[in-house]
Design a protein around this motif. Structure first.
Motif, short mmCIF file in Angstrom:
data_model
loop_
_atom_site.label_atom_id
_atom_site.label_comp_id
_atom_site.label_asym_id
_atom_site.label_seq_id
_atom_site.Cartn_x
_atom_site.Cartn_y
_atom_site.Cartn_z
N ALA A 40 -8.25 31.39 -40.44
CA ALA A 40 -8.26 32.18 -41.66
C ALA A 40 -8.17 33.67 -41.30
CB ALA A 40 -9.53 31.90 -42.45
N THR A 41 -7.88 34.50 -42.30
CA THR A 41 -7.89 35.95 -42.10
C THR A 41 -9.25 36.35 -41.54
OG1 THR A 41 -6.52 36.13 -44.04
CG2 THR A 41 -7.51 38.15 -43.27
N ALA A 239 -9.68 22.07 -43.91
CA ALA A 239 -9.96 22.61 -45.25
C ALA A 239 -11.23 23.44 -45.21
CB ALA A 239 -10.08 21.47 -46.26
N ALA A 240 -12.24 22.95 -44.48
CA ALA A 240 -13.50 23.70 -44.39
C ALA A 240 -13.28 25.05 -43.71
CB ALA A 240 -14.53 22.87 -43.61
N LEU A 241 -12.25 25.16 -42.88
CA LEU A 241 -11.95 26.42 -42.19
C LEU A 241 -11.01 27.30 -43.00
CD1 LEU A 241 -11.38 24.99 -38.60
CD2 LEU A 241 -13.40 26.18 -39.45
N GLY A 242 -10.68 26.88 -44.24
CA GLY A 242 -9.78 27.68 -45.06
C GLY A 242 -8.33 27.47 -44.69
N LEU A 243 -8.05 26.43 -43.92
CA LEU A 243 -6.67 26.16 -43.52
C LEU A 243 -6.17 24.93 -44.26
CD1 LEU A 243 -7.12 26.79 -39.73
CD2 LEU A 243 -6.17 28.33 -41.44
#
Lengths: 288, 270
Positions: A40-41, A239-243
């Motif tokens: 993620a950013t 998904a939990a990592l924002g990816l």
């Protein structure tokens, strides 16, 4: 080739806004690999790759090139940056010469390359990114399309004849076909010329298309490092990592949930087609 | 027309006709340099046409006295989340535009509360914007626009610099505002999977409308798209390959959900 050992990097140390951008990162990029770095950013991807060519110096830990600590006193920093080429985000903002040829020549000329050798390098570098040196060389870089400017910037690094090419979001802001052209050229640099490549990207589809190995970053740490297929086989974690997943991979996994036995680790449209047809055939045989 | 009256005058747009209705989402796509962003800047009078006219709720954008009426009605969100936030905490940032309108404080309060609720960021109202994620920053920018009570929202590559979660957050927020609050939504994007979610796709090339229609129709036209340097979303390509291999798929599949729905009967237990 490049090895990071317990690298920690702290921005603005000793101030109230002190931030740990990298925490105890250990990894190795081997010669000839093509590796994607996703996260993620703010996960530390760009900070990490700036350690590979010595632009940033670890707060703790070490970075080695061929087993030599790159911050050792005897290491020639200029030679290091020549060997490890780093393309920043939006590199077209850094073009400045009057002609495309002059811009591509800038790096090697600073290394003392001149005459025929310089000419050979500039022409070769432009050809490798699909720009005809006779047609594009004399033009102003500012009269080119965004995709072409981006390719000129890549050629400028290739003209230094690096051993490793690091690209930070090389396709951001480009239209779909320019994006595909850049990715195809990157793949060819790896497949045909054996260049070691590190690709930093938000685009799951881009890394799925190009990279065999993926390094996943989260809040300054490496949280996964392995074959692209195995990384994408764990969608809940991503998904939990924002990816996310490449669209085709997501589709295959949803179909499995609906009872169609599609391989869950397909990465490209072509692989997706083969896997879905096979699963449909298996179901049909089961039904008859 | 760029640089009009000089020897290097360039027409950036040539005779574009386009209507966007309340509650409608229109995606503008096209190669780099096709005129998308130039067109977007015409929608809120950042640029005015060399010839032709742009009307927002009937207001001509060339009417210098009404420029602020136009800008209040058409809110723009750009690519870089860090360029658009000005205040030290989120709610001050959202209030910034309203304060410039000189509204009474109670009215500003009510508008800021409503705008933050609409983008789902009430819980972050006291945070400094620089500590937010990229997707949250773009939602703050959208809230700032909403507080002006606009009729139309224009996202100019507003997800291009975001990670996948940020992209999803911004798209969900924008589409919800369009579907439930009746805002007209113009999406300028290079991401074909985003364009696939619009009601209508308009393809620009050389400053002209080259193709327009519902996404299923536009993305099924492989030949003109290839000529226009547009690649359909990956799922559309996958669906076409599967149909060509004999699977019974309806035309016009663009999204993962549609393809999974269409293929699910084949997975049912026999």
């Amino acid at each position: 080739m490049i090895r990071c050992e317990s690298v920690t990097y702290v921005y603005q140390r000793g101030t109230p806004v002190e931030t740990t951008a990298l925490a105890d990162v250990s990894l190795e990029i081997r010669s000839g690999e093509i590796v994607g770095i996703i996260g993620a950013t703010g996960s530390g991807k760009s900070t990490l790759v700036q350690h590979f060519n010595g632009l940033l110096r670890p707060t703790r830990g070490r970075v080695y090139l061929d087993d030599v600590d790159i911050h050792a006193r005897e290491v020639d920093r200029r030679r290091l940056r020549q060997q490890i080429g780093l393309l920043f985000q939006y590199p077209e903002h850094q073009l400045f010469e009057e002609t495309v040829s002059a811009d591509v020549a800038f790096g090697p000329r600073n290394l003392g390359v001149a005459g025929q050798e310089l000419d050979r390098r500039v022409r070769g570098a432009l050809e490798r990114v699909g720009l005809d040196p006779d047609r594009f060389g004399p033009r102003s870089p500012f009269a080119l399309s965004n995709g072409e400017m981006r390719r000129v910037a890549i050629a400028g690094i290739l003209a230094m004849e690096p051993r490793m090419l690091i690209l930070d979001e090389p396709t951001a802001g480009l239209d779909p076909l320019s994006r595909q052209e850049i990715l195809d050229h990157i793949r060819r640099l790896h497949d045909e010329r054996g260049l070691t490549i590190v690709l930093v990207s938000h685009s799951m589809d881009a890394v799925a298309r190009l990279c065999r190995r993926l390094i996943v970053m989260d809040r300054g740490r490496v949280v996964a490092d392995g074959a692209a297929r195995s990384v994408f086989a764990d969608p809940a974690r991503l998904a939990a990592l924002g990816l996310g997943l490449p669209q085709v991979t997501l589709c295959a996994q949803r179909l499995r949930e609906r009872g169609l036995p599609v391989r869950p680790d397909v990465l490209t449209v072509e692989e997706g087609r083969a896997a879905i047809l096979e699963a449909v055939a298996v179901r049909a045989r089961g039904a008859s | 027309m760029y640089r009009a009256g000089t020897p290097d005058a360039v027409p950036a747009l040539r005779g574009v006709d386009l209507d966007v209705s309340p509650g409608e989402c229109v995606a503008l796509i096209g190669g780099n340099g096709s005129g998308k962003s130039t067109l977007a800047k015409h929608l809120n009078a950042l640029l005015t046409p060399t010839s032709g006219a742009v009307r927002v709720d009937g207001i001509d954008t060339r009417d210098a006295d009404r420029v602020w009426d136009v800008r209040q009605r058409v809110g723009m969100i750009f690519e870089n989340p860090d360029d658009q936030l000005v205040a030290a905490i989120v709610e001050e940032d959202v209030a910034f535009g309203c304060e410039n309108l000189g509204l009474p404080p109670a009215e500003i309060r009510a508008r800021v509360d409503a705008a933050l609720r609409l983008v789902g960021l009430e819980h972050l109202r006291r945070r400094p914007p620089h500590l937010l994620s990229g997707g949250q920053k773009q939602r703050v920018a959208i809230a700032g626009v909403l507080a002006m009570r606009p009729r139309c929202l224009v996202l100019d590559e507003a997800t291009a610099m975001l990670d996948p979660r940020g992209q999803a957050e911004v798209m969900e927020t924008a589409l919800r505002l369009c579907r439930h609050e009746g805002l007209a939504l113009v999406l300028i994007t290079h991401a074909m999977e985003e364009a696939a979610l619009a009601d209508r796709v308009v393809v620009l090339a050389d400053g002209r409308v080259a193709l327009a229609g519902p996404p299923a129709e536009v993305f099924s036209r492989a030949e003109p798209l290839a000529r226009l340097r547009i690649e359909p979303p990956p799922i559309a390509r996958l669906a076409r390959l599967l149909a060509a291999s004999g699977l019974p798929l309806p035309p016009g599949i663009l999204t993962v959900e549609q393809l999974v729905e269409a293929l699910s009967p084949l997975g049912a237990a026999p």
